[in-house]
Design a protein around this motif. Structure first.
Motif, PDB file in Angstrom:
ATOM      1  N   ASP A  20      20.963   1.890  21.258  1.00  0.00           N
ATOM      2  CA  ASP A  20      20.207   1.841  22.493  1.00  0.00           C
ATOM      3  C   ASP A  20      18.822   1.243  22.290  1.00  0.00           C
ATOM      4  O   ASP A  20      18.231   0.746  23.223  1.00  0.00           O
ATOM      5  N   LYS A  21      18.283   1.257  21.059  1.00  0.00           N
ATOM      6  CA  LYS A  21      16.979   0.639  20.840  1.00  0.00           C
ATOM      7  C   LYS A  21      17.051  -0.858  21.096  1.00  0.00           C
ATOM      8  O   LYS A  21      16.143  -1.434  21.671  1.00  0.00           O
ATOM      9  N   CYS A  22      18.154  -1.498  20.714  1.00  0.00           N
ATOM     10  CA  CYS A  22      18.330  -2.914  20.995  1.00  0.00           C
ATOM     11  C   CYS A  22      18.510  -3.138  22.490  1.00  0.00           C
ATOM     12  O   CYS A  22      18.099  -4.158  23.013  1.00  0.00           O
ATOM     13  N   VAL A  85       9.733  -6.676  19.333  1.00  0.00           N
ATOM     14  CA  VAL A  85      10.889  -7.503  19.700  1.00  0.00           C
ATOM     15  C   VAL A  85      10.846  -7.853  21.182  1.00  0.00           C
ATOM     16  O   VAL A  85      11.119  -8.988  21.574  1.00  0.00           O
ATOM     17  N   ALA A  86      10.471  -6.900  22.021  1.00  0.00           N
ATOM     18  CA  ALA A  86      10.414  -7.168  23.463  1.00  0.00           C
ATOM     19  C   ALA A  86       9.360  -8.220  23.796  1.00  0.00           C
ATOM     20  O   ALA A  86       9.572  -9.051  24.678  1.00  0.00           O
ATOM     21  N   LEU A  87       8.244  -8.212  23.083  1.00  0.00           N
ATOM     22  CA  LEU A  87       7.164  -9.157  23.388  1.00  0.00           C
ATOM     23  C   LEU A  87       7.337 -10.527  22.752  1.00  0.00           C
ATOM     24  O   LEU A  87       6.570 -11.437  23.061  1.00  0.00           O
ATOM     25  N   THR A  88       8.314 -10.683  21.880  1.00  0.00           N
ATOM     26  CA  THR A  88       8.451 -11.982  21.207  1.00  0.00           C
ATOM     27  C   THR A  88       9.755 -12.708  21.494  1.00  0.00           C
ATOM     28  O   THR A  88       9.884 -13.869  21.142  1.00  0.00           O
ATOM     29  N   HIS A  89      10.716 -12.072  22.139  1.00  0.00           N
ATOM     30  CA  HIS A  89      12.021 -12.707  22.309  1.00  0.00           C
ATOM     31  C   HIS A  89      12.287 -13.233  23.711  1.00  0.00           C
ATOM     32  O   HIS A  89      13.400 -13.579  24.042  1.00  0.00           O
ATOM     33  N   TRP A  90      11.300 -13.323  24.544  1.00  0.00           N
ATOM     34  CA  TRP A  90      11.505 -13.726  25.925  1.00  0.00           C
ATOM     35  C   TRP A  90      11.303 -15.214  26.167  1.00  0.00           C
ATOM     36  O   TRP A  90      11.706 -15.741  27.207  1.00  0.00           O
ATOM     37  N   HIS A 146      20.053 -11.255  17.802  1.00  0.00           N
ATOM     38  CA  HIS A 146      18.743 -11.741  17.371  1.00  0.00           C
ATOM     39  C   HIS A 146      17.780 -10.568  17.170  1.00  0.00           C
ATOM     40  O   HIS A 146      17.022 -10.521  16.191  1.00  0.00           O
ATOM     41  N   ALA A 147      17.832  -9.600  18.083  1.00  0.00           N
ATOM     42  CA  ALA A 147      16.979  -8.418  17.971  1.00  0.00           C
ATOM     43  C   ALA A 147      17.351  -7.581  16.752  1.00  0.00           C
ATOM     44  O   ALA A 147      16.480  -7.086  16.034  1.00  0.00           O
ATOM     45  N   ILE A 148      18.644  -7.442  16.485  1.00  0.00           N
ATOM     46  CA  ILE A 148      19.095  -6.690  15.311  1.00  0.00           C
ATOM     47  C   ILE A 148      18.619  -7.368  14.031  1.00  0.00           C
ATOM     48  O   ILE A 148      18.132  -6.713  13.106  1.00  0.00           O
ATOM     49  N   LEU A 149      18.722  -8.684  13.978  1.00  0.00           N
ATOM     50  CA  LEU A 149      18.281  -9.443  12.805  1.00  0.00           C
ATOM     51  C   LEU A 149      16.793  -9.236  12.547  1.00  0.00           C
ATOM     52  O   LEU A 149      16.379  -8.984  11.408  1.00  0.00           O
ATOM     53  N   HIS A 150      15.994  -9.304  13.587  1.00  0.00           N
ATOM     54  CA  HIS A 150      14.558  -9.139  13.388  1.00  0.00           C
ATOM     55  C   HIS A 150      14.168  -7.696  13.095  1.00  0.00           C
ATOM     56  O   HIS A 150      13.225  -7.456  12.344  1.00  0.00           O
TER      57      HIS A 150
END
Length: 188
Positions: A20-22, A85-90, A146-150
């Motif tokens: 759920d964090k992802c 992750v939320a601030l960099t993947h958009w 991508h989020a999991i990788l980072h």
């Protein structure tokens, strides 16, 4: 060796259970992307220029460095990883949404709706959002790995979940294993 396999297995199960964090990271990024991409394309040249400049600024900073800085600024751990992750993947999804909205604005039925006196909000909601939904969902799904990788990379570097020893993560296990390997090489 058996303990190592047990820890990797526990970390994998925990990662699947706590996926759920992802979900939070992806949704935060995708909402930012959708709102900024739509605003950039519909609110005029000044807003478009400002949002495009912000996108270029974020994309110009090395991704992993920005993640580490944000994670560190928000106190590492779960909160730092999620916010980072939320601030960099958009950015990529925002560009895609922006280009789709710009393309849709030139469609005949959008121009007819404008001539009929429909508001910008009504045109966006009734005519553009249904066409943006497939691109948005694909972008949302592609953000997940991508989020999991980072998350794994910044945790491996010690800026993620490593602070809280109760959270099992595959990257934390790899970090711990690399320290054991380095110690065993130095001993021999």
């Amino acid at each position: 060796l058996l303990n190592g396999f047990k820890e990797v297995n526990e970390a994998s199960i925990f990662s699947l259970e706590k996926g759920d964090k992802c979900f939070v990271e992806r949704n935060g990024s995708s909402i930012i992307a959708f709102v900024l991409g739509t605003l950039a394309a519909t609110m005029g040249k000044t807003v478009d220029s400002i949002i495009t400049w912000v996108i270029d600024l974020v994309m110009g900073i090395p991704h992993i460095l920005l993640l580490i800085l944000i994670s560190y600024a928000f106190g590492k751990g779960f909160k730092g990883v999620v916010i980072g992750v939320a601030l960099t993947h958009w950015t990529s999804l925002a560009r895609l949404i922006r280009s789709e909205v710009l393309q849709l604005k030139e469609a005949t039925y959008i121009k007819v709706a404008e001539k009929l006196g429909k508001s910008k909000f009504e045109i966006a909601w009734k005519h553009m959002v249904p066409h943006l939904l497939p691109q948005f969902l694909v972008g949302l799904i592609l953000l997940f790995p991508h989020a999991i990788l980072h998350e794994a990379s910044i945790t491996f570097l010690g800026f993620g979940f490593f602070i809280n020893l109760m959270i099992f993560s595959t990257s934390r296990t790899l970090n711990f294993s690399s320290k054991i390997l380095a110690a065993s090489v130095n001993c021999s």
